[in-house]
Design an enzyme around this catalytic site. Structure first.
Site, PDB file in Angstrom:
ATOM      1  N   LYS A  82       5.366  12.805 -24.456  1.00  0.00           N
ATOM      2  CA  LYS A  82       4.344  13.664 -25.425  1.00  0.00           C
ATOM      3  C   LYS A  82       2.980  12.935 -25.843  1.00  0.00           C
ATOM      4  O   LYS A  82       1.881  13.558 -25.949  1.00  0.00           O
ATOM      5  CB  LYS A  82       5.244  13.997 -26.833  1.00  0.00           C
ATOM      6  N   GLN A 112      11.221  13.234 -34.015  1.00  0.00           N
ATOM      7  CA  GLN A 112      11.733  13.450 -32.857  1.00  0.00           C
ATOM      8  C   GLN A 112      13.471  13.491 -33.084  1.00  0.00           C
ATOM      9  O   GLN A 112      13.945  12.626 -34.003  1.00  0.00           O
ATOM     10  CB  GLN A 112      11.794  12.525 -32.013  1.00  0.00           C
ATOM     11  N   ASP A 114       6.944  21.429 -34.843  1.00  0.00           N
ATOM     12  CA  ASP A 114       8.020  22.213 -34.090  1.00  0.00           C
ATOM     13  C   ASP A 114       8.576  23.385 -34.609  1.00  0.00           C
ATOM     14  O   ASP A 114       9.321  24.193 -34.207  1.00  0.00           O
ATOM     15  CB  ASP A 114       9.157  21.103 -34.272  1.00  0.00           C
TER      16      ASP A 114
HETATM   17  N1  GUN Z   1      14.859  16.615 -29.570  1.00  0.00           N
HETATM   18  C1  GUN Z   1      14.971  17.496 -28.333  1.00  0.00           C
HETATM   19  N2  GUN Z   1      14.255  18.410 -28.154  1.00  0.00           N
HETATM   20  C2  GUN Z   1      13.278  18.332 -29.308  1.00  0.00           C
HETATM   21  C3  GUN Z   1      12.093  19.186 -29.659  1.00  0.00           C
HETATM   22  O1  GUN Z   1      11.590  20.145 -29.125  1.00  0.00           O
HETATM   23  N3  GUN Z   1      11.306  18.370 -30.811  1.00  0.00           N
HETATM   24  C4  GUN Z   1      11.995  17.771 -31.515  1.00  0.00           C
HETATM   25  N4  GUN Z   1      11.361  17.066 -32.590  1.00  0.00           N
HETATM   26  N5  GUN Z   1      13.077  16.737 -31.284  1.00  0.00           N
HETATM   27  C5  GUN Z   1      13.570  17.321 -30.112  1.00  0.00           C
END
Ligand code: GUN
Length: 307
Positions: A53, A97, A120
């Site tokens: 990311k 995360q 998110d």
């Molecule tokens: N863990 C797995 N997928 C995601 C996501 O799309 N966002 C976040 N914040 N954590 C994750």
């Protein structure tokens, strides 16, 4: 029938290029869009995702920072960091995360992130906006899947869509987005009776369950579009042979690494029965990252226009 591959790398690259263009445009206001990623603990998969990311955001001209905290972090410390990021004018988007280590309640911290910096779309206010069909940040994986349908000309309106997996991150929001696009949606889960029969109804079958190749040929309608969000490790040779047949390249990779990746859908069945499908890896994964960039820039622009 051999389904066409929905190439997430290619589609993701196009979404990223658009996000980079929007980031350049935003940067004319004096600074680039800013993303802060918070990683708590040492889950190896999360560490890999976060690296991906950050790299992608830098490439798109987004200024990013990672905050790594140990698994022993106490709740007030994490809350304090989120409060600081909430106040930081140069941070437009905050990503916490998941999963968090045991002892830290994700819902408490997701609700602590300012809704207008919630990249998110996991804050309860943004979940409500999604349910109500109001504009706002949308979870990246489901948003990426919908963007893929749009870019690939896959008709959602009027289709029967079956989503397997009811997580807050993928299944639930994806079901809502499909519904808003006028699909007839069934949301399945581990207690669904006769899951293959329900899946066979699907023109669009989406799986996010985290079970290696659990969805087999008997669950795929001939000609369905199959979107496989699963990313699982196959760790023994009998499974690899079951999932991939005599694919020698795959077997060689498995022997070299000790595992190979497989989705929730049996890969041969998916290829042979679908009209189009997302491969694993290289399908949905790149879309998630691409939408994170798009969401970050959108939040930056929205906050700017609020000022
Ligand atoms: N863990 C797995 N997928 C995601 C996501 O799309 N966002 C976040 N914040 N954590 C994750």
């Amino acid at each position: 029938m051999a389904g066409r591959i929905l190439d997430g790398k290619k589609i993701g690259a196009a979404i990223r290029a658009d996000a980079a263009e929007a980031a350049r445009e935003f940067a004319r206001s004096g600074r680039p869009p800013g993303l802060a990623v918070v990683l708590v603990g040492d889950d190896p998969a999360s560490a890999i995702y976060v690296r991906g990311k950050i790299k992608a955001s830098r490439e798109a001209g987004i200024s990013s920072e990672t905050h790594r905290l140990p698994a022993t972090t106490a709740a007030p410390e994490l809350a304090g960091l989120l409060d600081r990021l909430n106040r930081d004018e140069a941070v437009d988007a905050i990503l916490l995360q998941l999963p968090l280590p045991d002892g830290l309640d994700a819902s408490e911290f997701l609700a602590r992130i300012r809704p207008d910096k919630d990249v998110d779309g996991f804050h309860p206010e943004n979940v409500g906006r999604l349910v109500a069909g109001l504009p706002g940040p949308c979870p990246c994986t489901p948003a990426g899947i919908m963007e893929m349908f749009r870019r690939e000309g896959i008709e959602v309106k009027g289709s029967r869509a079956v989503v397997v997996g009811r997580s807050d991150i993928v299944g639930k929001p994806l079901a809502l987005l499909l519904l808003h696009q006028h699909a007839t949606v069934t949301l399945c889960h581990s207690r669904t009776r006769d899951l293959p029969a329900v899946c066979r109804e699907a023109d669009i079958l989406c799986t996010a369950i985290g079970r290696p190749a659990m969805v087999r040929a008997d669950a795929i309608r001939e000609g369905a579009v199959v979107v496989d969000v699963g990313m699982n490790r196959a760790e023994n040779e009998a499974d690899v042979r079951d999932f991939f047949g005599d694919d020698e390249k795959r077997l060689a990779r498995f022997r070299r690494n000790g595992y190979t990746l497989v989705g929730d859908v049996h890969p041969v069945a998916m290829r042979e029965r679908s009209s189009a499908y997302t491969p694993v890896p290289g399908g949905v994964g790149p879309l998630t990252i691409a939408m994170l960039l798009a969401n970050t820039v959108a939040l930056a622009v929205a906050r700017q226009s609020d000022r």
